[in-house]
Design a protein around this motif. Sequence first.
Motif, PDB file in Angstrom:
ATOM      1  N   TYR A  37       0.855  -1.177   0.000  1.00 46.72           N
ATOM      2  CA  TYR A  37       0.000   0.000   0.000  1.00 46.72           C
ATOM      3  C   TYR A  37       0.893   1.229   0.000  1.00 46.72           C
ATOM      4  CZ  TYR A  37      -4.194  -2.715   1.123  1.00 46.72           C
ATOM      5  OH  TYR A  37      -5.253  -3.586   1.079  1.00 46.72           O
ATOM      6  N   ARG A  38       0.321   2.366  -0.322  1.00 45.95           N
ATOM      7  CA  ARG A  38       1.077   3.618  -0.261  1.00 45.95           C
ATOM      8  C   ARG A  38       0.175   4.745   0.202  1.00 45.95           C
ATOM      9  NH1 ARG A  38       2.178   4.659  -6.766  1.00 45.95           N
ATOM     10  NH2 ARG A  38       0.032   5.248  -7.338  1.00 45.95           N
ATOM     11  N   GLN A  39       0.818   5.756   0.773  1.00 44.42           N
ATOM     12  CA  GLN A  39       0.083   6.925   1.237  1.00 44.42           C
ATOM     13  C   GLN A  39       0.874   8.167   0.912  1.00 44.42           C
ATOM     14  OE1 GLN A  39      -1.044   6.849   5.390  1.00 44.42           O
ATOM     15  NE2 GLN A  39      -2.684   8.342   5.026  1.00 44.42           N
ATOM     16  N   ALA A  40       0.289   9.001   0.063  1.00 42.71           N
ATOM     17  CA  ALA A  40       0.889  10.276  -0.303  1.00 42.71           C
ATOM     18  C   ALA A  40       0.439  11.344   0.691  1.00 42.71           C
ATOM     19  CB  ALA A  40       0.475  10.654  -1.718  1.00 42.71           C
ATOM     20  N   PRO A  41       1.208  12.429   0.813  1.00 36.60           N
ATOM     21  CA  PRO A  41       0.827  13.494   1.751  1.00 36.60           C
ATOM     22  C   PRO A  41      -0.578  14.020   1.480  1.00 36.60           C
ATOM     23  CG  PRO A  41       3.053  13.836   0.955  1.00 36.60           C
ATOM     24  CD  PRO A  41       2.492  12.701   0.153  1.00 36.60           C
ATOM     25  N   MET A  83       9.738  -1.379  -9.013  1.00 34.25           N
ATOM     26  CA  MET A  83       9.039  -0.210  -9.543  1.00 34.25           C
ATOM     27  C   MET A  83       9.852   0.394 -10.672  1.00 34.25           C
ATOM     28  SD  MET A  83       7.671   1.502  -5.998  1.00 34.25           S
ATOM     29  CE  MET A  83       9.306   2.007  -5.481  1.00 34.25           C
ATOM     30  N   ASN A  84       9.305   0.385 -11.867  1.00 29.90           N
ATOM     31  CA  ASN A  84       9.958   0.945 -13.046  1.00 29.90           C
ATOM     32  C   ASN A  84       9.150   2.119 -13.587  1.00 29.90           C
ATOM     33  OD1 ASN A  84      11.882  -1.145 -12.898  1.00 29.90           O
ATOM     34  ND2 ASN A  84      10.648  -2.467 -14.219  1.00 29.90           N
ATOM     35  N   SER A  85       9.775   2.907 -14.434  1.00 32.25           N
ATOM     36  CA  SER A  85       9.108   4.052 -15.064  1.00 32.25           C
ATOM     37  C   SER A  85       8.394   4.903 -14.026  1.00 32.25           C
ATOM     38  CB  SER A  85       8.124   3.563 -16.126  1.00 32.25           C
ATOM     39  OG  SER A  85       8.772   2.784 -17.101  1.00 32.25           O
ATOM     40  N   LEU A  86       9.098   5.229 -12.974  1.00 34.14           N
ATOM     41  CA  LEU A  86       8.475   5.952 -11.863  1.00 34.14           C
ATOM     42  C   LEU A  86       8.064   7.361 -12.269  1.00 34.14           C
ATOM     43  CD1 LEU A  86      10.720   4.603  -9.017  1.00 34.14           C
ATOM     44  CD2 LEU A  86       8.225   4.544  -9.011  1.00 34.14           C
ATOM     45  N   LYS A  87       6.956   7.799 -11.689  1.00 36.06           N
ATOM     46  CA  LYS A  87       6.388   9.112 -11.973  1.00 36.06           C
ATOM     47  C   LYS A  87       6.333   9.921 -10.675  1.00 36.06           C
ATOM     48  CE  LYS A  87       3.247   6.956 -15.335  1.00 36.06           C
ATOM     49  NZ  LYS A  87       1.826   6.770 -15.719  1.00 36.06           N
ATOM     50  N   PRO A  88       6.291  11.239 -10.769  1.00 43.68           N
ATOM     51  CA  PRO A  88       6.174  12.050  -9.546  1.00 43.68           C
ATOM     52  C   PRO A  88       4.960  11.656  -8.700  1.00 43.68           C
ATOM     53  CG  PRO A  88       6.798  13.426 -11.382  1.00 43.68           C
ATOM     54  CD  PRO A  88       6.506  12.073 -11.963  1.00 43.68           C
ATOM     55  N   GLU A  89       3.892  11.235  -9.337  1.00 40.37           N
ATOM     56  CA  GLU A  89       2.693  10.853  -8.591  1.00 40.37           C
ATOM     57  C   GLU A  89       2.846   9.531  -7.844  1.00 40.37           C
ATOM     58  OE1 GLU A  89       2.876  11.741 -11.816  1.00 40.37           O
ATOM     59  OE2 GLU A  89       1.456  10.577 -13.054  1.00 40.37           O
ATOM     60  N   ASP A  90       3.959   8.842  -8.032  1.00 39.63           N
ATOM     61  CA  ASP A  90       4.257   7.640  -7.241  1.00 39.63           C
ATOM     62  C   ASP A  90       4.883   7.993  -5.891  1.00 39.63           C
ATOM     63  OD1 ASP A  90       5.291   6.084 -10.288  1.00 39.63           O
ATOM     64  OD2 ASP A  90       3.401   5.742  -9.210  1.00 39.63           O
ATOM     65  N   THR A  91       5.188   9.255  -5.686  1.00 45.46           N
ATOM     66  CA  THR A  91       5.769   9.698  -4.422  1.00 45.46           C
ATOM     67  C   THR A  91       4.811   9.412  -3.267  1.00 45.46           C
ATOM     68  OG1 THR A  91       7.110  11.420  -5.448  1.00 45.46           O
ATOM     69  CG2 THR A  91       6.559  11.702  -3.111  1.00 45.46           C
ATOM     70  N   ALA A  92       5.298   8.672  -2.276  1.00 43.69           N
ATOM     71  CA  ALA A  92       4.464   8.277  -1.145  1.00 43.69           C
ATOM     72  C   ALA A  92       5.313   7.481  -0.159  1.00 43.69           C
ATOM     73  CB  ALA A  92       3.290   7.411  -1.614  1.00 43.69           C
ATOM     74  N   VAL A  93       4.732   7.236   0.997  1.00 41.99           N
ATOM     75  CA  VAL A  93       5.284   6.229   1.912  1.00 41.99           C
ATOM     76  C   VAL A  93       4.662   4.897   1.523  1.00 41.99           C
ATOM     77  CG1 VAL A  93       5.519   5.471   4.290  1.00 41.99           C
ATOM     78  CG2 VAL A  93       5.590   7.917   3.749  1.00 41.99           C
ATOM     79  N   TYR A  94       5.516   3.900   1.310  1.00 42.48           N
ATOM     80  CA  TYR A  94       5.059   2.582   0.890  1.00 42.48           C
ATOM     81  C   TYR A  94       5.100   1.626   2.088  1.00 42.48           C
ATOM     82  CZ  TYR A  94       4.972   3.910  -3.995  1.00 42.48           C
ATOM     83  OH  TYR A  94       4.645   4.509  -5.196  1.00 42.48           O
TER      84      TYR A  94
END
Length: 116
Positions: A37-41, A83-94
């Motif tokens: 799971y992930r949680q972005a600010p 995780m490949n082809s990472l995007k800024p929107e992937d920024t989060a705590v995983y």
Amino acid sequence: QGQLVESGGGLVQPGGSLRLSCAASGFTFSGYAMSWYRQAPGKEREFVASIASTGRSTNYADSVKGRFTISRDNAKNTMYLQMNSLKPEDTAVYYCYAQRLSNTYWGQGTQVTVSS
């Protein structure tokens, strides 16, 4: 008492790759379904990917399908997220998550930041 410890997070440029690990201890890892799971600010925690206890079936959120790969090594009590082809929107705590019937465990999380 079961414990999950994530590692492998960090800062990466857009288009880059990271591999997260989740090390399990204190419970029978091979008997548990595992998830990321992930949680972005400012946002709610969201499902990323899951894998069955045997590793034979996986499931992904539409936002990561084709870019992320979940896997596990039951001999090492460890789960991974490539995780490949990472995007800024992937920024989060995983976070990693283990579940078997009513027994569940959460890890403490690892920060992934995608930025140039």
